[in-house]
Enzyme design. Structure first.
Site, PDB file in Angstrom:
ATOM      1  N   ASP A 227     104.797  64.055  74.051  1.00  0.00           N
ATOM      2  CA  ASP A 227     104.682  64.760  73.197  1.00  0.00           C
ATOM      3  C   ASP A 227     104.377  63.612  72.356  1.00  0.00           C
ATOM      4  O   ASP A 227     104.314  63.118  71.566  1.00  0.00           O
ATOM      5  CB  ASP A 227     106.342  65.569  72.548  1.00  0.00           C
ATOM      6  CG  ASP A 227     106.439  66.911  71.836  1.00  0.00           C
ATOM      7  OD1 ASP A 227     105.320  67.012  71.497  1.00  0.00           O
ATOM      8  OD2 ASP A 227     107.508  67.029  72.428  1.00  0.00           O
ATOM      9  N   TRP A 228     103.693  64.890  71.351  1.00  0.00           N
ATOM     10  CA  TRP A 228     102.802  64.578  69.848  1.00  0.00           C
ATOM     11  C   TRP A 228     103.477  64.056  68.856  1.00  0.00           C
ATOM     12  O   TRP A 228     104.443  64.414  68.429  1.00  0.00           O
ATOM     13  CB  TRP A 228     101.683  65.974  69.252  1.00  0.00           C
ATOM     14  CG  TRP A 228     101.030  66.421  70.279  1.00  0.00           C
ATOM     15  CD1 TRP A 228      99.810  66.396  69.685  1.00  0.00           C
ATOM     16  CD2 TRP A 228     100.229  66.638  71.332  1.00  0.00           C
ATOM     17  NE1 TRP A 228      98.852  66.798  69.945  1.00  0.00           N
ATOM     18  CE2 TRP A 228      98.917  66.638  71.388  1.00  0.00           C
ATOM     19  CE3 TRP A 228     101.383  66.177  72.404  1.00  0.00           C
ATOM     20  CZ2 TRP A 228      98.409  67.469  72.520  1.00  0.00           C
ATOM     21  CZ3 TRP A 228     100.857  66.532  73.693  1.00  0.00           C
ATOM     22  CH2 TRP A 228      99.368  66.943  74.063  1.00  0.00           C
TER      23      TRP A 228
END
Length: 782
Positions: A227-228
């Site tokens: 995930d970012w």
């Protein structure tokens, strides 16, 4: 390795470049070897390709695209064919917008109704979540666009989501939280996104045991993406099996990876395997496509958005008030009619191509209409005559935008105070009132039993207004069914004592008893049960039969259910198949969903549906053997229209019948934190953070220091300045709350180079009183 020849020709620097993003949305290309870049965009219910500066909260501008109903609503369709179409059309639009990989679907379990991101997810049930996601993925991949399933795993709250430690026992992990991902990965998506959180003390993106399960046991061959801004240690995540870090962390980890390989704390094979998976992704999906914002399919997309909304809205209550008739004198009340809630906030928030409004369309349905433009007139008692003269009232209520957004959780199940006051004022007229709910998650409905009708319109997307009116006026027969339980009170949900809060350790003490699994086992009355939804026609469940009465492991059971439409209108029914173990010696839910089918039945006709139930549907996870087992004895296969409905029951046996029933007291003991600790042996908690501060600390921790408070003020003001919506008070609150829970390392990698990780290290040094090294690092952009 599939790309060994290419890998052997890559320099060490090129390898490291390939396993981290080029920027917020793109992978890194290697032009000398013709390795392309692929472009990614969010897209559970619409493609969000950002115009300029990328962010993960939907703050900055994006290109217009079709806004489909949110997953919380589309899941209520229980229609896998419809989800395939949604995936296919999203892929078509993705190609028009130059997007190779769509970040979706989101299939986290709705552990608790206060989850701020619940609107992005399908269900509280793992089978429904997995099956609908599987169809969605097949649709998107059929068009040559990749799907990236998210967020793997146990990412079930927004509060402290970057640092939280989900404490989950092995059985619960396998039966509830891993199962939807296992089912979804059968569709062979291009990628799987790991979540921010820790699981039992370890970050998911660096959890080698979990990733090994995905690779070897489940056979997933796609790319594992963070995930970012989730990665806290790139060396550890590489060793654990993570392939691609997003977005770019610049050159920060290059020397660390190089040194780890030299010191043999990281094998070069781990690096090469990650590169191999990234190459497989980019060669499958690349190269990056040109941007064509208008592809000529806009009307086709809009029509699908309408169909999904009309197939998904749920008729929750009807005391003969619906469907409405055109000549009736109708009054419309609700500020949401002017500014409807169509979607949630955060990374999934898009700019719709067009929006249908009830106020623009209702003249085609009603011939005698009054619209009360201001709710305050009702509250002040200024419209008593109009209320008394109206034959029917349509009241539209819902949550505020800040209540359903990424980054924050809700704090109550109640509707906003103004809306509750509105219901109180309308109390004498509720019998002739249809309540329309524009919400993406569970709410407590005040005076629920007194309304003439209740319709869950949900976050209905850009074409939802026509779908809503078609249902209200009977052009469409409602067929949606709830994918989560609507209880009567917040404290009724078993996870309530353990949900949210500011501590990093979050015990999943309720275990396998999530949603209806708990309410059926306690048992406890609810407002509306899982799988529930009314129709304008009547369905009668007639017969159930199986092709065998005794099963052994490895054999399948064919169950045939006949359902008749005994009403006067064609309608669709979702036939649900549940399984109950009679006299179980293993603690388990009263029954669980094992299959479902949606079918259209004409009036006076009967549909016969075949269900093929594999023997592993009878299995439960045994922590002693670390595998699924089947308890011998008697089982009941139950067919009905919701989880409480039991019109048809078929008995089947596995081996010998068991003896004593479980002690009903054991459920309460099971759901205590002490019970969780007993199931796990001990709780793998993480200690409370103390100085020195690190890059992994959030501002909730860093603000304890005066320099940390100053830094937070600067970053918050900068974020508000950059946000196109920062003038809205609710967005300011969301930005502040999100920043508080965000580690400094995540802010750095999400800053598009404005703050490097090396400079972030310098800030941490300053906060820790190491001024000389801090200033030196701040001057270093590398």
């Amino acid at each position: 390795m599939k790309y060994k020849v290419i890998i052997d020709n890559l320099t060490p620097e090129e390898k490291v470049r390939l396993i981290t993003g080029k920027n917020v949305w793109e992978t890194y290309p290697i032009e000398r070897l013709n390795i392309p870049s692929v472009f990614m965009a969010d897209g559970p219910h619409g493609i969000r390709r950002q115009v300029d500066t990328g962010d993960n909260l939907g703050i900055n501008q994006s290109y217009p695209s079709t806004l489909y109903p949110s997953s919380s609503l589309s899941g209520c369709s229980f229609d896998e064919n419809l989800m395939f179409e949604l995936g296919k059309h999203l892929a078509m639009e993705a190609k028009e917008q130059g997007v190779n990989l769509v970040l979706g679907p989101g299939i986290n379990i709705k552990r608790h109704p206060l989850g701020g991101r619940n609107f992005e997810y399908f269900s509280e049930d793992p089978l429904v979540s997995g099956r609908l996601a599987k169809a969605w993925i097949k649709g998107i991949e059929s068009e040559g666009v990749g799907a990236c399933v998210k967020h793997f795993t146990c990412n079930n709250q927004e509060t402290n989501r970057f640092l939280m430690n989900s404490l989950v026992d092995e059985r619960t992990l396998n039966e509830i939280y891993l199962r939807p991902f296992k089912i979804a990965l059968e569709a062979k998506p291009s990628a799987l996104m790991t979540s921010y959180n820790r699981l039992n003390g370890r970050y998911v993106h660096a959890n080698a045991d979990l990733i090994k399960k995905v690779r070897t046991e489940w056979g997933f061959q796609g790319c594992l993406i963070s995930d970012w801004g989730a990665v806290d240690d790139r060396v550890a995540s590489l060793a654990g099996g993570l392939d691609l870090e997003m977005p770019s962390s610049g050159d920060y980890y290059f020397n660390k990876i190089k040194q780890a390989i030299k010191q043999k704390t990281l094998s070069e094979r781990s690096l090469d395997e990650a590169v191999n998976h990234v190459l497989d992704l980019v060669f499958k999906l690349g190269p990056k496509k040109p941007l064509k914002p208008k592809g000529g399919n806009e009307s086709k997309y809009h029509e699908l958005a309408y169909r999904i909304a009309s197939e998904s809205m749920v008729l929750l209550q009807n005391k003969g008030i619906l469907p409405l008739k055109k000549p009736e004198k109708v009054m419309l009340i609700g500020d949401l009619l002017k500014k409807p809630r169509l979607q949630g906030g955060g990374s999934s928030h898009i700019i719709p191509r067009k929006v249908d409004y009830v106020l623009d369309l209702i003249d085609n349905y009603a011939s005698d209409l009054t619209y009360l433009e201001n709710e305050t007139d009702v509250l002040k008692g200024n419209c008593q005559t109009e209320l008394e003269q109206a034959e029917k009232i349509i009241l539209v209520l819902g949550l505020n935008e800040e209540d359903e957004t990424e980054g924050t959780d809700r704090v109550t199940l109640d509707l906003p105070l103004k809306q509750r006051s509105l219901v109180e004022k309308l109390k004498p007229y509720l019998g002739k009132t249809v309540l329309v709910l524009m919400t993406g998650s569970v709410v407590i409905i005040p005076e629920r039993e007194n309304f003439g009708g209740v319709v869950l319109a949900g976050l209905m997307g850009q074409a939802g207004a026509k779908a809503l009116l078609d249902i209200l006026y009977g052009t469409v027969n409602p067929s949606g069914k709830l994918t989560e339980t609507y209880a009567d009170a917040l404290e009724d949900y078993p996870a309530t004592p353990f949900f949210g809060g500011k501590t990093e350790n979050v015990p999943y003490a309720e275990g396998i008893f999530v949603g209806y699994r708990y309410f059926l086992t306690k048992p406890k009355e609810v407002a509306y049960p899982f799988g529930y939804g009314l129709s304008y026609t009547e369905f009668r469940y007639q017969t159930i039969k199986g092709n065998r009465s005794t099963l052994t492991e490895g054999t399948n059971l064919k169950v045939t259910v006949s359902v008749a439409n005994v009403g006067a209108m064609a309608g669709k029914e979702t036939v649900q198949l549940y399984l109950r173990k009679v006299n179980s010696r293993i603690i388990r839910p009263n029954k669980v969903l094992i299959d479902f089918q949606k079918v259209l039945i004409q009036p006076g006709k009967t549909a016969e549906l075949d269900f093929f139930v594999p023997s592993d549907a009878f299995a439960v996870y045994d922590e002693k053997v670390h595998d699924y087992i089947i308890e011998p004895g008697e089982y009941e296969i139950i067919a009905g229209g919701n989880c409480l409905d039991e019109p048809l029951v078929f008995k089947v046996f596995f081996g010998k019948e068991t003896e004593a029933q479980i002690n009903p007291e054991s459920l309460d003991e099971y759901m205590r934190v002490e019970g969780l600790a007993q199931r796990m042996g001990s709780l793998p908690t993480i200690p409370k953070r103390k100085r020195p501060y690190t890059l992994n600390d959030s501002f909730r921790i860093l603000r304890k220091n005066i320099l940390g408070r100053l830094l937070f003020a600067v970053i918050k003001n900068q974020a508000l300045k950059l946000s196109r919506r920062s003038r809205e008070a609710w967005m300011k609150k969301v930005i502040k709350a999100t920043l508080l829970d965000t580690p400094l390392r995540t802010l750095a990698v999400m800053s598009s180079g404005a703050l490097t990780l090396k400079q972030a290290e310098g800030l941490i040094d300053l906060i820790n009183g190491k001024f000389s090294s801090g200033i030196k690092k701040l001057k270093n952009k590398a």
